[in-house]
Design a protein around this motif. Sequence first.
Motif: not given
Length: 330
Positions: A46-47, A65-67, A92-96
């Motif tokens: 995932a990315a 797939i996406r995060y 990465a903070r937006p998706w943490l």
Amino acid sequence: MYRIAALLYPQALATSITLPLEILQAAAQLARVESRQSFAVTSVLAAPDLRPVSLLGGLTLAPDIRYDELSDLDLLIIPAIWRNPQPIVAAARPWLPQLRDLAQAGTRLCAVGTGACMLAEAGLLDGRPATTHWNYRQEFARRYPKVAFKSRHLITQSDNIFCVGSVNSIADLAVHLIEQWYGEGIARAVESQFSPEIRRPFRAAAYQTGSDSSHHDELVAEAQDMIRSQLSNPPRLADIAAQLGISERSLNRRFHQASGSSPREWVQNLRISRARELLRHSNLPANEVAWQVGINDASHFGALFKRRVGMTPAKYREAVRGKLFTPGVP
């Protein structure tokens, strides 16, 4: 079906992704040879988006797939980051927050090395034990003071949150998960194929919250501690039960419920685990190792060890010491 995912981001160590996936996939294949009813393993990468990601060393992997599509997972691998992890963590903070959602849903989250910074930034390690790669320990402890940092442990576990300090340690954790998913026989078979010289039993290496974090029965945990402290000559189950103020039958039942095995089976597993440590780190002959772990018959010890580990004590010692060498000698 066991569903596993690994995150992709720049400067991730490919081995911290590929090694555990290979070990777990090998276990699933062996288990299905023995029984077609065994669960298969499926894994995805995932990315943030579906563009290929360049990892350390120039290896490029294409995400599946996406995060934001991650869900219903049994295990999420958060790989190690080469050198300074902070630029990758900042990006990465937006998706943490999604890591918090996955943890809340019961997914096992496993951070390898400096991948632990992802969990710490998400607030998932506040008040929990954690570890990271040795080269980043001081900076990690300074940057995340709320984390109960365990500098002397290569593996930590708190409920479904795992941290491992190295790629070797993620292999140890993978073997531990195989024991839980497919049983000890499959775990030992896979372990013997993936460099037994790097193996260290999970419970010997790990810091776990509680005396035995695999269950929450305090009475059984107390019984297990009594056995551990006197393994060369453990007390009888009846004597342990009497000391704990419970019937032997009730203790046996609760032991099985808590650990998934009978007291006798649990003791045998503990003995083999201790024996492996002694064979690796001491020069004691096999019969002395047997005595140290409470088995007086050397031939019985040899047969039991081979059945559980897949090789004789002598072959195991040769395997785990196979990388010793004398510098300067060709």
